[in-house]
Design a protein around this motif. Structure first.
Motif, mmCIF file in Angstrom:
data_model
loop_
_atom_site.group_PDB
_atom_site.id
_atom_site.type_symbol
_atom_site.label_atom_id
_atom_site.label_comp_id
_atom_site.label_asym_id
_atom_site.label_seq_id
_atom_site.Cartn_x
_atom_site.Cartn_y
_atom_site.Cartn_z
ATOM 1 N N THR A 50 0.824 -1.213 0.000
ATOM 2 C CA THR A 50 0.000 0.000 0.000
ATOM 3 C C THR A 50 0.857 1.261 0.000
ATOM 4 O O THR A 50 0.558 2.234 -0.704
ATOM 5 N N MET A 51 1.936 1.243 0.781
ATOM 6 C CA MET A 51 2.758 2.459 0.908
ATOM 7 C C MET A 51 3.896 2.517 -0.108
ATOM 8 O O MET A 51 4.589 3.529 -0.190
ATOM 9 N N ASN A 52 4.068 1.463 -0.882
ATOM 10 C CA ASN A 52 5.221 1.395 -1.776
ATOM 11 C C ASN A 52 5.189 2.473 -2.847
ATOM 12 O O ASN A 52 6.217 3.064 -3.175
ATOM 13 N N ILE A 53 4.000 2.734 -3.395
ATOM 14 C CA ILE A 53 3.915 3.732 -4.467
ATOM 15 C C ILE A 53 4.329 5.120 -3.971
ATOM 16 O O ILE A 53 5.227 5.742 -4.553
ATOM 17 N N PRO A 54 3.707 5.656 -2.898
ATOM 18 C CA PRO A 54 4.165 6.981 -2.425
ATOM 19 C C PRO A 54 5.617 6.979 -1.968
ATOM 20 O O PRO A 54 6.331 7.976 -2.149
ATOM 21 N N PHE A 55 6.079 5.868 -1.383
ATOM 22 C CA PHE A 55 7.461 5.806 -0.905
ATOM 23 C C PHE A 55 8.445 5.919 -2.061
ATOM 24 O O PHE A 55 9.396 6.709 -2.005
ATOM 25 N N VAL A 56 8.246 5.154 -3.124
ATOM 26 C CA VAL A 56 9.187 5.214 -4.242
ATOM 27 C C VAL A 56 9.062 6.510 -5.025
ATOM 28 O O VAL A 56 10.025 6.955 -5.662
ATOM 29 N N GLU A 249 6.561 1.500 -11.943
ATOM 30 C CA GLU A 249 7.031 0.120 -11.832
ATOM 31 C C GLU A 249 6.674 -0.462 -10.464
ATOM 32 O O GLU A 249 6.082 -1.539 -10.361
ATOM 33 N N ALA A 250 7.038 0.275 -9.400
ATOM 34 C CA ALA A 250 6.724 -0.202 -8.055
ATOM 35 C C ALA A 250 5.218 -0.294 -7.861
ATOM 36 O O ALA A 250 4.718 -1.206 -7.195
ATOM 37 N N GLY A 251 4.502 0.652 -8.479
ATOM 38 C CA GLY A 251 3.049 0.648 -8.383
ATOM 39 C C GLY A 251 2.431 -0.575 -9.017
ATOM 40 O O GLY A 251 1.460 -1.134 -8.494
ATOM 41 N N ALA A 252 3.004 -1.020 -10.121
ATOM 42 C CA ALA A 252 2.501 -2.229 -10.770
ATOM 43 C C ALA A 252 2.655 -3.433 -9.843
ATOM 44 O O ALA A 252 1.746 -4.260 -9.715
ATOM 45 N N PHE A 253 3.806 -3.514 -9.161
ATOM 46 C CA PHE A 253 4.025 -4.614 -8.216
ATOM 47 C C PHE A 253 3.123 -4.453 -6.979
ATOM 48 O O PHE A 253 2.592 -5.438 -6.469
ATOM 49 N N ILE A 386 6.583 7.934 -20.386
ATOM 50 C CA ILE A 386 5.424 7.506 -21.180
ATOM 51 C C ILE A 386 5.573 6.045 -21.604
ATOM 52 O O ILE A 386 4.623 5.251 -21.533
ATOM 53 N N LEU A 387 6.774 5.676 -22.027
ATOM 54 C CA LEU A 387 7.032 4.288 -22.465
ATOM 55 C C LEU A 387 6.824 3.308 -21.312
ATOM 56 O O LEU A 387 6.252 2.221 -21.503
ATOM 57 N N ILE A 388 7.282 3.681 -20.123
ATOM 58 C CA ILE A 388 7.116 2.820 -18.951
ATOM 59 C C ILE A 388 5.638 2.688 -18.588
ATOM 60 O O ILE A 388 5.160 1.603 -18.238
ATOM 61 N N ALA A 389 4.898 3.794 -18.686
ATOM 62 C CA ALA A 389 3.457 3.759 -18.396
ATOM 63 C C ALA A 389 2.737 2.788 -19.327
ATOM 64 O O ALA A 389 1.873 2.008 -18.894
ATOM 65 N N ILE A 390 3.093 2.826 -20.605
ATOM 66 C CA ILE A 390 2.466 1.918 -21.580
ATOM 67 C C ILE A 390 2.802 0.459 -21.251
ATOM 68 O O ILE A 390 1.920 -0.412 -21.243
#
Length: 441
Positions: A50-56, A249-253, A386-390
């Motif tokens: 849960t906290m990984n996205i804001p942390f990274v 990337e971290a958000g995907a995980f 943008i490439l990473i988002a895709i």
């Protein structure tokens, strides 16, 4: 090319050791908490995801400090180095405070993620403590980026290593209630992390202020330690896209972990074991990426594109070799690794399967991280974002969801989606760096 690879590895080694030490703290927490019960392990996993996205995102903001410091260092401008240190620290301190308050006061979001109620109950107080520990950790990372940008990478490494025995002792006292301390279990791990992170931040701050190595940058503080809108804009120009890149990337995980948590506590615990193992090996890639980025940024400061190309290619080859090694190790030891975290038979069986998927993406995970770092070194951050988002959010994550729930694959389906996303990101970013290097050479 071999000599450039050697130089990058030499610079990267202290960074890698420091990163591994930080990751080891997380693994130690996971293993010591997992020894109590798999639901405690699942609760820890829920909070981390849960906290990984804001942390990274916060970590991405600190990266702007090393980029601007290394650029100024390449130009031999010590005054500007000091200026970026101060402005970067203030910017990252504000970011850390904002993220921490969001996590602490928003902890009740855990009730709305479709998780096991017992897991949520255990996770709530841990979430609050981990949210508070974001502040000293991001401040430590900011100062670490400053020393890394100057290529003094051993300073933070030694402090990260010193933090390990402190954290282990505090865990032993507070998780299990030894030597008369209260048995706090998962909450004890939260207190141990908060205390350890505060200690290493204060130690690094004191070192920078007092050690002769950094004296010339501190000596000019009366002139250079002023906030300037232009400087903050430059830092944000690097920091925001970097945050988005790492965050996606971290958000995907993280989202994958939350989705897997809706399947059940066993799947959540197995996912955490496999992810923790993969995250540990990824720290080496992060160290190589940071070192490659610093060296490329130095060369970029003098527009030496020939050197940029050689550094980039040699670092990519190093990443490829490392990724292959990790893939083999994961495949061979997939049954032994989970036993360090838990002894539940169902968890161990599923974790061993997920480690096979982790083995597959080791190569693409390493090469995409390093390619992104090289592109940051030449200040190319918008298009890669943008490439990473895709790769992750348009293709990888939706594919994983479909495989998991519509094709009944469960957790392995989510991991297959992650493999697809990582592979596409790697191909996209490698291709972009090679094109940029060829175009300007």
């Amino acid at each position: 090319m071999k000599s450039e690879a050697t130089k990058t590895i030499k610079l990267a080694l202290p960074i890698i050791i420091g990163e591994l030490a930080q990751m080891a703290l997380h693994l130690i927490d996971t293993a010591m908490v997992g020894a109590i019960s798999y639901k405690q392990l699942a609760a820890a996993a829920l909070v981390v995801n849960t906290m990984n996205i804001p942390f990274v995102i916060g970590i991405g903001m600190t990266i702007s400090v090393s980029q601007m410091v290394s650029l100024s260092h390449g130009r031999r401008d010590g005054q500007q180095v000091s200026h970026y240190l101060y402005n970067g620290f203030c910017l990252c301190a504000f970011t850390a405070l904002l993220i921490s308050l969001t996590l602490v006061f928003g902890k009740n979001i855990l009730y709305h993620l479709g998780q096991d109620p017992e897991v949520v109950r255990l996770a709530l107080p841990f979430m609050q403590l981990m949210g508070l520990s974001i502040i000293p950790m991001l401040l430590f990372m900011t100062l670490k980026q400053f020393t890394d940008g100057l290529e003094f990478t051993k300073t933070a490494m030694f402090l990260s290593l010193a933090g390990m025995p402190i954290n282990i002792l505090l865990n032993w006292l507070l998780i299990y209630g030894n030597w008369g301390f209260p048995r706090l279990e998962l909450v004890g791990a939260g207190y141990a992390t908060l205390i350890t992170r505060t200690i290493i931040f204060l130690a690094l701050g004191t070192t920078i202020l007092r050690h002769k190595t950094f004296r010339k940058y501190i000596a000019v503080r009366s002139k250079q330690w002023t906030l300037q809108r232009k400087t903050l804009g430059e830092l944000l120009h690097i920091g925001v896209p970097s945050s988005l890149q790492i965050g996606m990337e971290a958000g995907a995980f993280a989202v994958s972990g939350i989705i897997i948590g809706t399947i059940g506590a066993v799947a959540q615990a197995a996912h955490q074991i496999a992810l923790s193992s993969a995250s540990f090996t990824f720290m080496v890639s992060m160290g190589l990426a940071q070192a490659g980025s610093i060296r490329v940024s130095n060369a970029f400061g003098t527009s030496n594109w020939a050197k940029i190309a050689v550094i980039g290619k040699s670092t990519m080859i190093t990443a490829l070799i490392y990724g292959i090694f990790c893939a083999i190790a994961f495949a061979v030891f997939r049954f032994e690794l989970p036993k360090a975290f838990n002894d539940n038979a169902e968890v161990l069986q599923l974790a061993a399967l997920l480690l096979l998927f982790a083995a597959v993406f080791q190569i693409s995970d390493s090469t995409q991280a390093i390619s992104a770092g090289l592109l940051r070194g030449i200040k190319d951050v918008k298009a890669p974002t943008i490439l990473i988002a895709i790769a992750y959010w348009v293709i990888g994550l939706p594919t994983g969801y479909i495989l998991a729930f519509h094709f009944g694959m469960g957790a392995p389906g989510i991991w297959l989606g992650l493999i697809i996303g990582l592979t596409l990101a790697s191909v996209f970013l490698i291709n972009r760096f090679l094109k940029m290097a060829k175009k300007n050479n």
